[in-house]
Scaffold this motif. Structure first.
Motif, PDB file in Angstrom:
ATOM      1  N   PRO A  27       6.108   3.979  -2.860  1.00 25.06           N
ATOM      2  CA  PRO A  27       5.479   3.934  -1.537  1.00 25.06           C
ATOM      3  C   PRO A  27       6.224   3.042  -0.546  1.00 25.06           C
ATOM      4  N   GLY A  28       6.836   1.989  -1.039  1.00 27.34           N
ATOM      5  CA  GLY A  28       7.534   1.085  -0.149  1.00 27.34           C
ATOM      6  C   GLY A  28       8.361   0.058  -0.910  1.00 27.34           C
ATOM      7  N   HIS A  29       8.888  -0.894  -0.151  1.00 26.34           N
ATOM      8  CA  HIS A  29       9.757  -1.943  -0.653  1.00 26.34           C
ATOM      9  C   HIS A  29       9.063  -2.764  -1.745  1.00 26.34           C
ATOM     10  N   THR A  30       7.852  -3.216  -1.431  1.00 23.78           N
ATOM     11  CA  THR A  30       7.137  -4.116  -2.333  1.00 23.78           C
ATOM     12  C   THR A  30       6.809  -3.443  -3.660  1.00 23.78           C
ATOM     13  N   GLU A  31       6.378  -2.176  -3.578  1.00 24.95           N
ATOM     14  CA  GLU A  31       6.046  -1.447  -4.807  1.00 24.95           C
ATOM     15  C   GLU A  31       7.287  -1.235  -5.671  1.00 24.95           C
ATOM     16  N   PHE A  32       8.428  -1.021  -5.035  1.00 29.37           N
ATOM     17  CA  PHE A  32       9.681  -0.865  -5.771  1.00 29.37           C
ATOM     18  C   PHE A  32      10.039  -2.167  -6.493  1.00 29.37           C
ATOM     19  N   LEU A  33       9.873  -3.292  -5.802  1.00 28.90           N
ATOM     20  CA  LEU A  33      10.145  -4.584  -6.421  1.00 28.90           C
ATOM     21  C   LEU A  33       9.221  -4.831  -7.612  1.00 28.90           C
ATOM     22  N   ALA A  34       7.947  -4.454  -7.472  1.00 29.54           N
ATOM     23  CA  ALA A  34       7.004  -4.633  -8.569  1.00 29.54           C
ATOM     24  C   ALA A  34       7.399  -3.773  -9.767  1.00 29.54           C
ATOM     25  N   ALA A  35       7.868  -2.550  -9.498  1.00 26.90           N
ATOM     26  CA  ALA A  35       8.306  -1.673 -10.590  1.00 26.90           C
ATOM     27  C   ALA A  35       9.525  -2.251 -11.294  1.00 26.90           C
ATOM     28  N   LEU A  36      10.458  -2.800 -10.537  1.00 25.14           N
ATOM     29  CA  LEU A  36      11.643  -3.409 -11.135  1.00 25.14           C
ATOM     30  C   LEU A  36      11.259  -4.642 -11.950  1.00 25.14           C
TER      31      LEU A  36
ATOM     32  N   ALA B 221      20.487 -16.399  -9.385  1.00 25.51           N
ATOM     33  CA  ALA B 221      20.072 -16.813  -8.041  1.00 25.51           C
ATOM     34  C   ALA B 221      18.632 -17.289  -8.129  1.00 25.51           C
ATOM     35  N   SER B 222      18.241 -18.119  -7.185  1.00 24.05           N
ATOM     36  CA  SER B 222      16.907 -18.720  -7.253  1.00 24.05           C
ATOM     37  C   SER B 222      15.849 -17.869  -6.580  1.00 24.05           C
ATOM     38  N   ALA B 223      16.234 -17.005  -5.651  1.00 24.28           N
ATOM     39  CA  ALA B 223      15.265 -16.186  -4.917  1.00 24.28           C
ATOM     40  C   ALA B 223      16.016 -15.082  -4.198  1.00 24.28           C
ATOM     41  N   LEU B 224      15.269 -14.065  -3.761  1.00 26.38           N
ATOM     42  CA  LEU B 224      15.894 -13.005  -2.985  1.00 26.38           C
ATOM     43  C   LEU B 224      15.187 -12.856  -1.652  1.00 26.38           C
ATOM     44  N   VAL B 225      15.974 -12.494  -0.648  1.00 24.60           N
ATOM     45  CA  VAL B 225      15.479 -12.226   0.698  1.00 24.60           C
ATOM     46  C   VAL B 225      15.882 -10.794   1.034  1.00 24.60           C
ATOM     47  N   THR B 226      14.909  -9.985   1.421  1.00 25.89           N
ATOM     48  CA  THR B 226      15.208  -8.580   1.675  1.00 25.89           C
ATOM     49  C   THR B 226      15.299  -8.304   3.162  1.00 25.89           C
ATOM     50  N   ASN B 227      16.395  -7.670   3.562  1.00 29.31           N
ATOM     51  CA  ASN B 227      16.499  -7.174   4.925  1.00 29.31           C
ATOM     52  C   ASN B 227      15.692  -5.890   5.055  1.00 29.31           C
ATOM     53  N   PRO B 228      15.300  -5.525   6.274  1.00 27.08           N
ATOM     54  CA  PRO B 228      14.395  -4.377   6.455  1.00 27.08           C
ATOM     55  C   PRO B 228      15.017  -3.045   6.041  1.00 27.08           C
ATOM     56  N   ILE B 229      14.176  -2.202   5.456  1.00 29.27           N
ATOM     57  CA  ILE B 229      14.572  -0.845   5.096  1.00 29.27           C
ATOM     58  C   ILE B 229      13.736   0.137   5.915  1.00 29.27           C
ATOM     59  N   ALA B 230      14.199   1.383   5.963  1.00 29.95           N
ATOM     60  CA  ALA B 230      13.442   2.458   6.601  1.00 29.95           C
ATOM     61  C   ALA B 230      12.953   3.379   5.497  1.00 29.95           C
ATOM     62  N   LYS B 231      11.661   3.337   5.207  1.00 25.98           N
ATOM     63  CA  LYS B 231      11.138   4.092   4.066  1.00 25.98           C
ATOM     64  C   LYS B 231      11.378   5.595   4.221  1.00 25.98           C
ATOM     65  N   GLN B 232      11.251   6.105   5.445  1.00 32.32           N
ATOM     66  CA  GLN B 232      11.422   7.542   5.634  1.00 32.32           C
ATOM     67  C   GLN B 232      12.825   7.988   5.255  1.00 32.32           C
ATOM     68  N   VAL B 233      13.815   7.147   5.553  1.00 33.64           N
ATOM     69  CA  VAL B 233      15.197   7.471   5.190  1.00 33.64           C
ATOM     70  C   VAL B 233      15.330   7.551   3.674  1.00 33.64           C
ATOM     71  N   LEU B 234      14.700   6.619   2.974  1.00 32.49           N
ATOM     72  CA  LEU B 234      14.766   6.632   1.514  1.00 32.49           C
ATOM     73  C   LEU B 234      14.005   7.826   0.939  1.00 32.49           C
ATOM     74  N   TYR B 235      12.861   8.148   1.555  1.00 31.96           N
ATOM     75  CA  TYR B 235      12.103   9.304   1.077  1.00 31.96           C
ATOM     76  C   TYR B 235      12.949  10.574   1.150  1.00 31.96           C
ATOM     77  N   GLU B 236      13.721  10.712   2.207  1.00 31.24           N
ATOM     78  CA  GLU B 236      14.568  11.898   2.371  1.00 31.24           C
ATOM     79  C   GLU B 236      15.614  11.994   1.263  1.00 31.24           C
ATOM     80  N   ALA B 237      15.951  10.848   0.675  1.00 30.79           N
ATOM     81  CA  ALA B 237      16.942  10.828  -0.410  1.00 30.79           C
ATOM     82  C   ALA B 237      16.289  10.870  -1.785  1.00 30.79           C
ATOM     83  N   GLY B 238      14.958  11.055  -1.827  1.00 29.52           N
ATOM     84  CA  GLY B 238      14.276  11.183  -3.115  1.00 29.52           C
ATOM     85  C   GLY B 238      13.636   9.915  -3.639  1.00 29.52           C
ATOM     86  N   PHE B 239      13.553   8.866  -2.823  1.00 27.16           N
ATOM     87  CA  PHE B 239      12.913   7.612  -3.233  1.00 27.16           C
ATOM     88  C   PHE B 239      11.437   7.874  -3.521  1.00 27.16           C
ATOM     89  N   ARG B 240      10.934   7.428  -4.663  1.00 30.09           N
ATOM     90  CA  ARG B 240       9.594   7.807  -5.104  1.00 30.09           C
ATOM     91  C   ARG B 240       8.567   6.675  -5.052  1.00 30.09           C
TER      92      ARG B 240
END
Length: 336
Positions: A138-147, A117-136
Motif C-alpha cells: 500500500p505504501g512506503h511504511t507497509e513495505f518497510l514493515a514487510a522488510l 548504520a544506526s538509522a535510515l531516512v527515506t526520501n519521498p516516493i510516488a506510490k502511483q509510479v511504483l504501482y505502475e511497475a508492479g509494487f504490491r
C-alpha cells in the motif's frame, strides 16, 4: 557483516524525478551550519553528480563502503552505489525508475538491520509510479514493515507519527477514505496504537511517563452521543484499557480545542482518529520542520513530512528543512 558504523545514517534515494536528490545535496551542503551527523545517500553517484552540476552546486561525491561514511562525510557526500543505474528528468516521474527506488529502500533496511548504520531516512516516493511497475504494498511504511518482518518470527505493526518540537500527532487510521473511518476504527486498533506510541516515547524519546491525548471522532467528542456514538462505544473503552495498563491517556477530547499551545502542554502525543485530524494541525504549526517517524519497527526510520513535489523538481528551490530535521531526529533516536 560490514564494520559497525553506529554514528552514520543512510538516506534512501526516493523518486529520482522528485526533489529528494536536490534535498540530499542541500542537506550535505548545510552539514556544518546545521551540525548534521554523518550520512550517506543510497543512489547512483553519476546521477547525483548530474543533479549537482545542473544546479551549479559544488558538491564532491564519493562512492564508499558503509565503514567509510564518517571519514568521507566532512569533505564529500558519501554515496553507497546501487546496482541499478539511475536516470530521470526532474518533474517527469517514470515507472522505469521503480527498480532503483525499491533497491534503495531494501538496501537501507539491510544496513540498519545488520548494524552497518544506526538509522535510515527515506526520501519521498510516488506510490502511483511504483504501482505502475508492479509494487504490491500500500505504501512506503507497509513495505518497510514487510522488510522488517522478513526472516523474523515477529510481525510488526507500524505506526506513523508526525513529530515536531511543538507537537507530535499519530493518526490511528491513515490512508483510507473518510467514509471508511468509522468502520475501520476499533477499540483494539486504538489500544494497539496507544501501546506502541507509549512504549516508543519511553524507549526512544526518553519520556519516562508518556502522556497521550486521544481526540474524539465526532464534533464535540460526540456530545454525549448526540453527535455520534463512536466516541463512547469505541474510544472510551480503549482509554480505559490503556489506563488499566498504566498508560496516562486522556479523552476523548474535542479535536477543535486540543491543539492550541496551552492544550498541547498537557500531553506528549495526540492520537487522532483519522488522517487529516492529525496532519492539519501539525502542518499548520510546523509545516517546514515536521518529521514523519515510523514507530513499531525494530529500527529507526524518519522521513521529511512532504511528498515528491514534482512541480518544483529541478528548480533548486525546494527547502531542505524537513529533511534536515529528519536527519537530526534519526541520529537522536538511533543513539537511544
Amino acid at each position: 557483516m560490514p564494520a559497525l558504523n553506529q554514528s552514520s545514517l543512510v538516506l534512501t534515494q526516493g523518486d529520482p524525478a522528485g526533489i529528494g536528490p536536490e534535498l540530499t545535496l542541500k542537506a550535505w551542503m548545510r552539514r556544518e551550519e546545521k551540525d548534521l551527523p554523518p550520512f550517506a545517500a543510497l543512489s547512483d553517484p553519476v546521477f547525483l553528480k548530474s543533479v549537482a552540476q545542473s544546479q551549479g552546486w559544488d558538491v564532491p561525491i564519493t562512492a564508499v563502503e558503509p565503514a567509510q561514511i564518517s571519514d568521507i562525510f566532512p569533505k564529500a557526500l558519501p554515496v553507497l552505489p546501487l546496482h541499478t543505474s539511475v536516470s530521470a528528468q526532474p518533474g517527469q516521474p517514470d515507472a522505469g525508475a521503480a527498480a532503483s527506488v525499491v533497491e534503495s529502500i531494501e538496501t537501507a533496511v539491510e544496513l540498519v538491520r545488520n548494524g552497518a548504520a544506526s538509522a535510515l531516512v527515506t526520501n519521498p516516493i510516488a506510490k502511483q509510479v511504483l504501482y505502475e511497475a508492479g509494487f504490491r504494498h500500500p505504501g512506503h511504511t507497509e513495505f518497510l514493515a514487510a522488510l522488517a518482518s522478513s526472516g523474523s518470527e515477529q510481525t510488526y505493526h507500524p505506526v506513523m507519527m508526525l513529530w515536531s518540537e511543538q507537537l507530535a500527532v499519530v493518526p490511528v487510521t491513515v490512508h483510507i477514505p473518510l467514509a471508511d473511518v468509522p468502520s475501520a476504527l476499533t477499540t483494539d486498533l486504538i489500544v494497539r496504537t496507544g501501546r506502541i506510541v507509549a512504549r516508543e516515547l519511553r524507549e526512544r524519546f526518553g519520556i519516562a511517563n508518556p502522556r497521550l491525548a486521544l481526540a474524539g471522532l465526532n464534533p464535540h467528542a460526540g456530545e454525549n452521543r448526540a453527535m455520534g456514538s463512536e466516541d463512547a462505544s469505541i474510544i472510551v473503552p480503549a482509554i480505559d484499557i490503556l489506563r488499566a495498563e498504566g498508560i496516562e491517556a486522556t479523552g476523548p477530547l474535542p479535536a477543535d480545542t486540543m491543539f492550541h499551545a496551552r492544550a498541547r502542554s498537557r500531553y506528549d502525543a495526540a492520537l487522532a482518529m483519522y488522517h487529516d485530524q492529525a496532519l492539519i494541525p501539525i502542518k499548520t504549526i510546523a509545516f517546514d520542520e515536521a518529521v514523519n517517524v515510523t514507530l513499531g519497527l525494530p529500527f529507526v526510520r524518519t522521513s521529511p513530512d512532504h511528498g515528491t513535489a514534482f512541480d518544483i523538481a529541478g528548480q533548486g528551490i525546494a527547502r531542505p528543512d524537513s529533511l534536515i530535521a529528519a536527519i537530526k531526529l534519526a541520529a537522536r533516536l538511533g543513539a537511544s
